[in-house]
Design a protein around this motif. Sequence first.
Motif, PDB file in Angstrom:
ATOM      1  N   ASN A  53       4.733   3.113  -5.911  1.00 26.62           N
ATOM      2  CA  ASN A  53       5.796   2.191  -5.494  1.00 26.62           C
ATOM      3  C   ASN A  53       7.189   2.702  -5.847  1.00 26.62           C
ATOM      4  OD1 ASN A  53       4.265   0.294  -4.188  1.00 26.62           O
ATOM      5  ND2 ASN A  53       4.025  -1.037  -5.971  1.00 26.62           N
ATOM      6  N   ALA A  54       7.260   3.567  -6.831  1.00 28.96           N
ATOM      7  CA  ALA A  54       8.562   4.097  -7.231  1.00 28.96           C
ATOM      8  C   ALA A  54       9.210   4.904  -6.103  1.00 28.96           C
ATOM      9  CB  ALA A  54       8.420   4.962  -8.478  1.00 28.96           C
ATOM     10  N   SER A  55       8.370   5.480  -5.238  1.00 28.28           N
ATOM     11  CA  SER A  55       8.916   6.304  -4.152  1.00 28.28           C
ATOM     12  C   SER A  55       8.547   5.801  -2.759  1.00 28.28           C
ATOM     13  CB  SER A  55       8.427   7.752  -4.292  1.00 28.28           C
ATOM     14  OG  SER A  55       7.001   7.789  -4.321  1.00 28.28           O
ATOM     15  N   HIS A  56       7.530   4.931  -2.669  1.00 29.73           N
ATOM     16  CA  HIS A  56       7.043   4.503  -1.356  1.00 29.73           C
ATOM     17  C   HIS A  56       6.905   2.983  -1.267  1.00 29.73           C
ATOM     18  CE1 HIS A  56       5.898   8.755  -1.429  1.00 29.73           C
ATOM     19  NE2 HIS A  56       5.832   8.702  -0.104  1.00 29.73           N
ATOM     20  N   ALA A  57       7.773   2.266  -1.947  1.00 33.57           N
ATOM     21  CA  ALA A  57       7.671   0.804  -1.980  1.00 33.57           C
ATOM     22  C   ALA A  57       7.794   0.188  -0.584  1.00 33.57           C
ATOM     23  CB  ALA A  57       8.743   0.226  -2.902  1.00 33.57           C
ATOM     24  N   ASP A  58       8.621   0.777   0.258  1.00 31.52           N
ATOM     25  CA  ASP A  58       8.842   0.188   1.574  1.00 31.52           C
ATOM     26  C   ASP A  58       7.560   0.198   2.411  1.00 31.52           C
ATOM     27  OD1 ASP A  58      10.585  -0.871   3.693  1.00 31.52           O
ATOM     28  OD2 ASP A  58      10.139   1.035   4.676  1.00 31.52           O
ATOM     29  N   ILE A  59       6.950   1.347   2.551  1.00 30.34           N
ATOM     30  CA  ILE A  59       5.738   1.424   3.361  1.00 30.34           C
ATOM     31  C   ILE A  59       4.568   0.727   2.677  1.00 30.34           C
ATOM     32  CG2 ILE A  59       5.028   3.683   2.439  1.00 30.34           C
ATOM     33  CD1 ILE A  59       4.626   2.408   6.087  1.00 30.34           C
ATOM     34  N   ASN A  60       4.542   0.753   1.349  1.00 33.32           N
ATOM     35  CA  ASN A  60       3.471   0.075   0.614  1.00 33.32           C
ATOM     36  C   ASN A  60       3.521  -1.438   0.802  1.00 33.32           C
ATOM     37  OD1 ASN A  60       2.484   2.466  -0.367  1.00 33.32           O
ATOM     38  ND2 ASN A  60       3.422   2.274  -2.396  1.00 33.32           N
ATOM     39  N   SER A  61       4.695  -1.954   1.109  1.00 31.87           N
ATOM     40  CA  SER A  61       4.840  -3.411   1.267  1.00 31.87           C
ATOM     41  C   SER A  61       4.043  -3.949   2.451  1.00 31.87           C
ATOM     42  CB  SER A  61       6.316  -3.784   1.428  1.00 31.87           C
ATOM     43  OG  SER A  61       6.825  -3.298   2.666  1.00 31.87           O
ATOM     44  N   TYR A  62       3.595  -3.081   3.336  1.00 31.33           N
ATOM     45  CA  TYR A  62       2.814  -3.525   4.493  1.00 31.33           C
ATOM     46  C   TYR A  62       1.329  -3.705   4.156  1.00 31.33           C
ATOM     47  CZ  TYR A  62       6.881  -2.699   7.406  1.00 31.33           C
ATOM     48  OH  TYR A  62       8.130  -2.760   7.961  1.00 31.33           O
ATOM     49  N   LEU A  63       0.908  -3.235   2.985  1.00 29.27           N
ATOM     50  CA  LEU A  63      -0.480  -3.442   2.562  1.00 29.27           C
ATOM     51  C   LEU A  63      -0.692  -4.916   2.234  1.00 29.27           C
ATOM     52  CD1 LEU A  63      -0.868  -0.293   0.285  1.00 29.27           C
ATOM     53  CD2 LEU A  63      -1.960  -0.673   2.507  1.00 29.27           C
ATOM     54  N   ASN A  64      -1.951  -5.359   2.321  1.00 33.20           N
ATOM     55  CA  ASN A  64      -2.217  -6.799   2.167  1.00 33.20           C
ATOM     56  C   ASN A  64      -2.413  -7.221   0.714  1.00 33.20           C
ATOM     57  OD1 ASN A  64      -4.660  -5.615   1.751  1.00 33.20           O
ATOM     58  ND2 ASN A  64      -5.803  -6.854   3.209  1.00 33.20           N
ATOM     59  N   PHE A  65      -1.978  -6.416  -0.228  1.00 30.56           N
ATOM     60  CA  PHE A  65      -1.914  -6.817  -1.630  1.00 30.56           C
ATOM     61  C   PHE A  65      -0.772  -6.066  -2.288  1.00 30.56           C
ATOM     62  CE2 PHE A  65      -4.112  -2.973  -1.577  1.00 30.56           C
ATOM     63  CZ  PHE A  65      -5.419  -3.112  -1.130  1.00 30.56           C
ATOM     64  N   ASP A  66      -0.339  -6.536  -3.435  1.00 25.30           N
ATOM     65  CA  ASP A  66       0.800  -5.910  -4.108  1.00 25.30           C
ATOM     66  C   ASP A  66       0.487  -5.710  -5.579  1.00 25.30           C
ATOM     67  OD1 ASP A  66       2.094  -8.294  -5.756  1.00 25.30           O
ATOM     68  OD2 ASP A  66       1.529  -9.079  -3.787  1.00 25.30           O
ATOM     69  N   PHE A  67       1.301  -4.894  -6.207  1.00 24.38           N
ATOM     70  CA  PHE A  67       1.080  -4.527  -7.607  1.00 24.38           C
ATOM     71  C   PHE A  67       1.000  -5.763  -8.499  1.00 24.38           C
ATOM     72  CE2 PHE A  67       2.969  -3.785 -11.801  1.00 24.38           C
ATOM     73  CZ  PHE A  67       2.055  -2.869 -12.319  1.00 24.38           C
ATOM     74  N   LYS A  68       1.927  -6.692  -8.339  1.00 28.29           N
ATOM     75  CA  LYS A  68       2.002  -7.850  -9.233  1.00 28.29           C
ATOM     76  C   LYS A  68       0.751  -8.705  -9.151  1.00 28.29           C
ATOM     77  CE  LYS A  68       4.245 -10.213 -12.311  1.00 28.29           C
ATOM     78  NZ  LYS A  68       4.517  -9.642 -13.641  1.00 28.29           N
ATOM     79  N   SER A  69       0.270  -8.960  -7.947  1.00 25.77           N
ATOM     80  CA  SER A  69      -0.921  -9.803  -7.805  1.00 25.77           C
ATOM     81  C   SER A  69      -2.147  -9.110  -8.377  1.00 25.77           C
ATOM     82  CB  SER A  69      -1.150 -10.168  -6.335  1.00 25.77           C
ATOM     83  OG  SER A  69      -1.400  -9.024  -5.553  1.00 25.77           O
TER      84      SER A  69
END
Length: 353
Positions: free
Chosen positions: A234-250
């Motif tokens: 996420n430090a370098s690819h947070a934008d594209i990672n945001s399209y995944l159906n789960f996130d780091f915090k959850s």
Amino acid sequence: MALQKLAKLAHLIDKDGIYPKEILKQIAQNGDFAALQSRADLYQAIENIAKISKICGTSGFCMWCQFAIIYYLINSDNTELKNELLPKLYSGQILGGTALSNPMKAFAGIEKNHLKATKVEGGYIINGNLPWVSNISEDSVFGAIALDDDNTPVMGVIRVGDNAKLKSSIKYSALEGSATKSVVIKNYFLSDNDILSQNIYEYLVRITPGFILLQTGIAAGIIKASLEEINKSNASHADINSYLNFDFKSLQNEYISLLNLVQNLAKNIDNINPLDILEARLLGSNLTQKITSAAVLFSGARGYLESSRVARLQREGNFVLIVTPSIKHLLKEISEVKAGRGCIKSWKSKQAI
């Protein structure tokens, strides 16, 4: 120092199957195994396994093996055996394991018990073959269960030697460095002095929840390492990672919930519902599968490289899903318990006879 060495060696342990025996001994000398002095110390042992599994899942699994034989001993009423072996297991002078995969599956009706015990003066003669026992070498000991002529379980400590020979015939896709051997046991004399309990069914009821819960330490360490990789991506690819159906915090919150559940169960191990242990262990497996897979997705092509930590974590995580009790085994036993049956209920009924 041991953790730094382990971090440098983790890739080779996974790739080349190097058994980190000397590092495990150093971990022992640091006091990690001596943390488990009583049943009340169960969660500290789980934390110690998680600490190592975060760096190297193979080594975390080996730690679980060592803690399993320690747990059998601290719950034993055989004072002389405890006095002999516990100091050596705590210090790493002896590294050992557990051969309860087969009997636990046998108790659940999944396969037949591989060891037979014949009563003789002063003990039993044990015969049979064990397909795999881990964290063992020529100077090791391990806990095992054989069935006597009346099909009553006999549980004791087997000492590797002439009548309990190791064979290195197993090749894994991961955890190759766990010193997993097949064991040929022929006319082995199991002395009464090496029997862990004379009241076997009461003993099984006592040890099973704890040694299963200890496995969640392997899951916790692998999950935490996977979360680190997700956060790094996420430090370098947070934008594209945001399209995944789960996130780091959850995902992190699910991990924290698992830890809180395991801690609560460990603190209340003397008064626990068997179903709670089984469901917590299943949750650990499912969350391991979910978060190691998520780490692959977050990392993309970088996670698919041969040298990738993410690829190793997924392979190590897969082992959490299949080590006894596997997901299939857990689901079967949960179903049995909900139907009013299950291994522990069976043992309690036999204990009362």
